[in-house]
Design a protein around this motif. Sequence first.
Motif, mmCIF file in Angstrom:
data_model
loop_
_atom_site.group_PDB
_atom_site.id
_atom_site.type_symbol
_atom_site.label_atom_id
_atom_site.label_comp_id
_atom_site.label_asym_id
_atom_site.label_seq_id
_atom_site.Cartn_x
_atom_site.Cartn_y
_atom_site.Cartn_z
ATOM 1 N N PHE A 193 36.614 11.286 6.020
ATOM 2 C CA PHE A 193 37.190 12.617 6.108
ATOM 3 C C PHE A 193 37.460 13.099 4.675
ATOM 4 N N VAL A 194 37.237 14.381 4.430
ATOM 5 C CA VAL A 194 37.357 14.904 3.068
ATOM 6 C C VAL A 194 38.826 14.874 2.642
ATOM 7 N N PRO A 195 39.159 14.090 1.630
ATOM 8 C CA PRO A 195 40.561 13.958 1.216
ATOM 9 C C PRO A 195 41.167 15.298 0.803
ATOM 10 N N GLY A 196 42.415 15.492 1.206
ATOM 11 C CA GLY A 196 43.183 16.637 0.749
ATOM 12 C C GLY A 196 43.077 17.891 1.586
ATOM 13 N N LEU A 197 42.063 18.000 2.438
ATOM 14 C CA LEU A 197 41.907 19.220 3.225
ATOM 15 C C LEU A 197 42.849 19.226 4.421
ATOM 16 N N ARG A 198 43.474 20.365 4.684
ATOM 17 C CA ARG A 198 44.367 20.498 5.839
ATOM 18 C C ARG A 198 43.595 20.713 7.124
ATOM 19 N N SER A 199 42.420 21.323 7.013
ATOM 20 C CA SER A 199 41.605 21.615 8.178
ATOM 21 C C SER A 199 40.142 21.524 7.776
ATOM 22 N N GLY A 200 39.284 21.180 8.742
ATOM 23 C CA GLY A 200 37.870 21.073 8.433
ATOM 24 C C GLY A 200 37.499 19.808 7.702
ATOM 25 N N GLU A 201 38.460 18.913 7.540
ATOM 26 C CA GLU A 201 38.190 17.656 6.837
ATOM 27 C C GLU A 201 37.174 16.787 7.557
ATOM 28 N N ASP A 202 36.958 17.085 8.846
ATOM 29 C CA ASP A 202 36.022 16.303 9.640
ATOM 30 C C ASP A 202 34.611 16.899 9.686
ATOM 31 N N ALA A 203 34.414 18.097 9.120
ATOM 32 C CA ALA A 203 33.115 18.770 9.234
ATOM 33 C C ALA A 203 31.975 17.967 8.602
ATOM 34 N N PRO A 204 32.087 17.500 7.353
ATOM 35 C CA PRO A 204 30.994 16.700 6.788
ATOM 36 C C PRO A 204 30.816 15.368 7.506
ATOM 37 N N PHE A 205 31.916 14.738 7.911
ATOM 38 C CA PHE A 205 31.866 13.474 8.649
ATOM 39 C C PHE A 205 31.005 13.647 9.895
ATOM 40 N N SER A 206 31.318 14.676 10.694
ATOM 41 C CA SER A 206 30.609 14.878 11.949
ATOM 42 C C SER A 206 29.158 15.277 11.729
ATOM 43 N N ALA A 207 28.920 16.194 10.805
ATOM 44 C CA ALA A 207 27.548 16.649 10.576
ATOM 45 C C ALA A 207 26.655 15.491 10.155
ATOM 46 N N ARG A 208 27.150 14.647 9.298
ATOM 47 C CA ARG A 208 26.361 13.490 8.855
ATOM 48 C C ARG A 208 26.171 12.501 10.007
ATOM 49 N N LEU A 209 27.213 12.306 10.798
ATOM 50 C CA LEU A 209 27.139 11.380 11.922
ATOM 51 C C LEU A 209 26.093 11.821 12.936
#
Length: 369
Positions: free
Chosen positions: A181-197
């Motif tokens: 999960f993108v460190p420091g983000l309050r929201s959307g921190e999961d967007a790159p995680f999910s897209a790559r997954l």
Amino acid sequence: MTAAGPVAEVVIAVHDARRPVGRAIGSIVGEPGAGRRPGAPARARVTVVCHNIEASAFAATVERFADADVRWLELHDGIRSPAGPFNHGLARAEAPYVSVMGSDDWFDPGAVDAAVRHLERDAPQVLVLPLRHQDGPPMANPLSRRGRHRRLDPVKDRLAYRTAPLAFIDRRLVDRLGLEFVPGLRSGEDAPFSARLWNFAERIDFHPADPGYVIGADAAVRVTTAPMDVEDELAPYLGLFAEPWVAAMPPSRRHALVVKTLRIHLVGGLVRRAEADSLGPGEHEAYRSLAQAGLSIAPRALDPMSRRDRAILDLLVAERPAELGALREAGRRRNRAGRADRLLTRDLRHALDRESDLRRLLRYVGWPH
């Protein structure tokens, strides 16, 4: 995986002692005296990460689940973001499959047992969990093909629409893809995680009729839904579009990702601000930048958009920037659009495009399947 250890491990992040984390834990390991046999091999383990709060604040819950496979960790980073505790817990997870959960959420009865059966029998790299809001019906997300429960395709089964990686994931895949999960983000921190997954896993399964994951509505304000500046809201997606691995994906996958992002995160956010009369010049330029970034990697992303969404997007990407008042009015009109403007594309040749709203509506028939 062996009978001696848990098959799956769920990481729960909690930042407030008032959160009903006991409900979440109980939905995974069972409540004391409700069918859980002390000393029996655990099918699932829970790792609770207490974020910027002492574990002692949950003393009663710790005692309540003292005989279950529940581990309590602490992370004190002073950052108001769920990314830190999720990454902290995933890095320390030991079961073959891992998942994450918000402290306000829980599993439907039987969901964990059903998931573990699928994991043991089929050994997918990813098992996507059925999803619903509290007191609501199952969500058609992802809106997969009828009867397609194994080996989902990221484009044909519309996986881009599941932004949150609510799934059981092979730990080896997490390590191999470097998922975090993108460190420091309050929201959307999961967007790159999910897209790559979704785009790089080789075996993704989904059984939408099973009991699944419930998004709780008890908390007055969740960390991920608290009001924020538009720059913070859009930063995850601007960062995602700039990733070299996104640019290297096949065109159909880039197209699906950009269409979903512009439709849900750009148009959806802009409309909320327009209706609240909070869309200012800075917000206008931020949305314009995201639209341009998306079209730079997926030039046809506007084709499957409905007429009502094109009315907004065309103003944003016009060579000569539109007046702010015109953009506000387009945002306000969107939710009042008639059925034709909601479903049809500007060029009717794209009305049945896989990413069109009309095609999505046709897939809803008979859900879940």
